[in-house]
Design an enzyme around this catalytic site. Structure first.
Site, PDB file in Angstrom:
ATOM      1  N   CYS A   1       0.832  -1.206   0.000  1.00  0.00           N
ATOM      2  CA  CYS A   1       0.000   0.000   0.000  1.00  0.00           C
ATOM      3  C   CYS A   1       0.877   1.270   0.000  1.00  0.00           C
ATOM      4  O   CYS A   1       1.536   1.530  -0.988  1.00  0.00           O
ATOM      5  CB  CYS A   1      -0.998  -0.052   1.143  1.00  0.00           C
ATOM      6  SG  CYS A   1      -2.441   0.931   0.773  1.00  0.00           S
TER       7      CYS A   1
ATOM      8  N   ILE B   1      -7.255  -0.570   1.467  1.00  0.00           N
ATOM      9  CA  ILE B   1      -7.643   0.604   2.260  1.00  0.00           C
ATOM     10  C   ILE B   1      -7.055   1.848   1.595  1.00  0.00           C
ATOM     11  O   ILE B   1      -5.843   2.036   1.583  1.00  0.00           O
ATOM     12  CB  ILE B   1      -7.122   0.495   3.717  1.00  0.00           C
ATOM     13  CG1 ILE B   1      -7.626  -0.805   4.366  1.00  0.00           C
ATOM     14  CG2 ILE B   1      -7.566   1.705   4.537  1.00  0.00           C
ATOM     15  CD1 ILE B   1      -6.972  -1.132   5.698  1.00  0.00           C
ATOM     16  N   ARG B   2      -7.925   2.672   1.013  1.00  0.00           N
ATOM     17  CA  ARG B   2      -7.474   3.879   0.276  1.00  0.00           C
ATOM     18  C   ARG B   2      -6.243   3.519  -0.569  1.00  0.00           C
ATOM     19  O   ARG B   2      -5.180   4.130  -0.496  1.00  0.00           O
ATOM     20  CB  ARG B   2      -7.169   5.014   1.245  1.00  0.00           C
ATOM     21  CG  ARG B   2      -8.375   5.292   2.154  1.00  0.00           C
ATOM     22  CD  ARG B   2      -8.589   6.736   2.500  1.00  0.00           C
ATOM     23  NE  ARG B   2      -7.415   7.385   3.026  1.00  0.00           N
ATOM     24  CZ  ARG B   2      -6.907   8.519   2.544  1.00  0.00           C
ATOM     25  NH1 ARG B   2      -7.461   9.101   1.514  1.00  0.00           N
ATOM     26  NH2 ARG B   2      -5.858   9.062   3.095  1.00  0.00           N
TER      27      ARG B   2
ATOM     28  N   HIS C   1      -3.191  -4.967   1.938  1.00  0.00           N
ATOM     29  CA  HIS C   1      -2.547  -5.229   3.231  1.00  0.00           C
ATOM     30  C   HIS C   1      -2.539  -6.727   3.537  1.00  0.00           C
ATOM     31  O   HIS C   1      -3.400  -7.200   4.286  1.00  0.00           O
ATOM     32  CB  HIS C   1      -3.318  -4.499   4.335  1.00  0.00           C
ATOM     33  CG  HIS C   1      -3.159  -3.024   4.320  1.00  0.00           C
ATOM     34  ND1 HIS C   1      -2.258  -2.355   5.104  1.00  0.00           N
ATOM     35  CD2 HIS C   1      -3.781  -2.076   3.579  1.00  0.00           C
ATOM     36  CE1 HIS C   1      -2.325  -1.059   4.874  1.00  0.00           C
ATOM     37  NE2 HIS C   1      -3.255  -0.856   3.944  1.00  0.00           N
TER      38      HIS C   1
ATOM     39  N   GLU D   1      -0.735  -8.312   5.506  1.00  0.00           N
ATOM     40  CA  GLU D   1      -0.446  -8.561   6.933  1.00  0.00           C
ATOM     41  C   GLU D   1      -1.722  -8.602   7.770  1.00  0.00           C
ATOM     42  O   GLU D   1      -1.750  -9.197   8.837  1.00  0.00           O
ATOM     43  CB  GLU D   1       0.530  -7.497   7.476  1.00  0.00           C
ATOM     44  CG  GLU D   1      -0.032  -6.107   7.749  1.00  0.00           C
ATOM     45  CD  GLU D   1      -0.369  -5.293   6.497  1.00  0.00           C
ATOM     46  OE1 GLU D   1      -0.137  -5.770   5.371  1.00  0.00           O
ATOM     47  OE2 GLU D   1      -0.881  -4.171   6.663  1.00  0.00           O
TER      48      GLU D   1
HETATM   49  N1  GLN Z   1      -3.724   6.320   0.681  1.00  0.00           N
HETATM   50  C1  GLN Z   1      -2.476   6.067   1.322  1.00  0.00           C
HETATM   51  C2  GLN Z   1      -1.351   6.880   0.677  1.00  0.00           C
HETATM   52  O1  GLN Z   1      -1.514   7.573  -0.208  1.00  0.00           O
HETATM   53  C3  GLN Z   1      -2.128   4.601   1.314  1.00  0.00           C
HETATM   54  C4  GLN Z   1      -3.117   3.843   2.160  1.00  0.00           C
HETATM   55  C5  GLN Z   1      -2.569   2.650   2.879  1.00  0.00           C
HETATM   56  O2  GLN Z   1      -1.366   2.443   2.995  1.00  0.00           O
HETATM   57  N2  GLN Z   1      -3.483   1.908   3.420  1.00  0.00           N
HETATM   58  O3  GLN Z   1      -0.270   6.812   1.088  1.00  0.00           O
END
Ligand code: GLN
Length: 208
Positions: free
Chosen positions: A87, A144-145, A188, A190
């Protein structure tokens, strides 16, 4: 896991500036590696590999600068240390960041251009069972995002892709990529305790 040819258990650094450090460390321990939390330059000595957890890439980028670890990370990339970035970790290892802050750094460990927060508001987080090339069973992935890869260079192997809502015409966008000793994933692993990408990282060590 089997001890390394050079003897001993592999020491795998986990960048411990933000994010799921404990969870990554637990996965690594379960696989028989020694997780080493990296908070200061002096921690980054004698590592066999490195994991960069998720979090907020803008914040981690700033923390890398303020902790003095930015130069260490650049050196590890230059030395082709095997790495897994998840991520925000993927964003930091990319060669280009789209939708980033102008002052955020990326380290070019893998030749991918990534777009931050690529799934938009409706899908800030979601889960999916992903088919990952080389793995027998699908991987349950928590996004997640999350970023996606907009463009991957010729040396990059794409192991998994997903469709981004509203951009179906662009085809599946890569979310797991490998180039040499570097693995990146948009999600993720983990959080579900699935150690198969970490295992891939450790296998890179055994193969030298
Ligand atoms: N949106 C985050 C970023 O731009 C990454 C999100 C995450 O690591 N869960 O860094």
């Amino acid at each position: 896991m089997t001890p390394r040819a050079g003897g001993g258990v592999p020491r795998v650094g986990v960048m411990a500036l933000q994010g799921d450090v404990r969870e990554h460390a637990a996965v690594l321990s379960k696989l028989g590696a020694e997780p080493v939390p990296i908070r200061r330059p002096m921690d980054a000595v004698g590592l066999d590999a490195l994991v960069l957890p998720g979090g907020e890439s803008t914040t981690i980028s700033m923390l890398l600068d303020s902790s003095g670890l930015a130069d260490e990370l650049a050196k590890m990339v230059d030395d082709h240390l095997p790495m897994l970035g998840t991520c925000a970790g993927m964003i930091l290892l990319a060669s280009e960041v789209l939708g980033g802050r102008p002052d955020q750094r990326c380290y070019g460990a893998i030749d991918v251009s990534v777009r931050r927060n690529a799934f938009g508001r409706q899908l800030e987080s979601f889960e999916a069972d992903l088919a990952v090339r080389g793995l027998d069973e699908p991987m349950h992935a928590v996004f997640i995002r999350a970023p996606v890869v907009e463009q991957a260079g010729p040396s990059v192997e794409v192991l998994a892709s997903v469709w981004v809502p509203g951009r179906e015409d662009a085809g599946g966008r890569p979310v797991v990529c490998v180039q040499g000793p570097v693995i990146v994933a948009s999600f993720h692993p983990e959080l579900t305790g699935d150690g198969r990408l970490h295992e891939l990282l450790l296998r890179n060590l055994e193969e030298g």
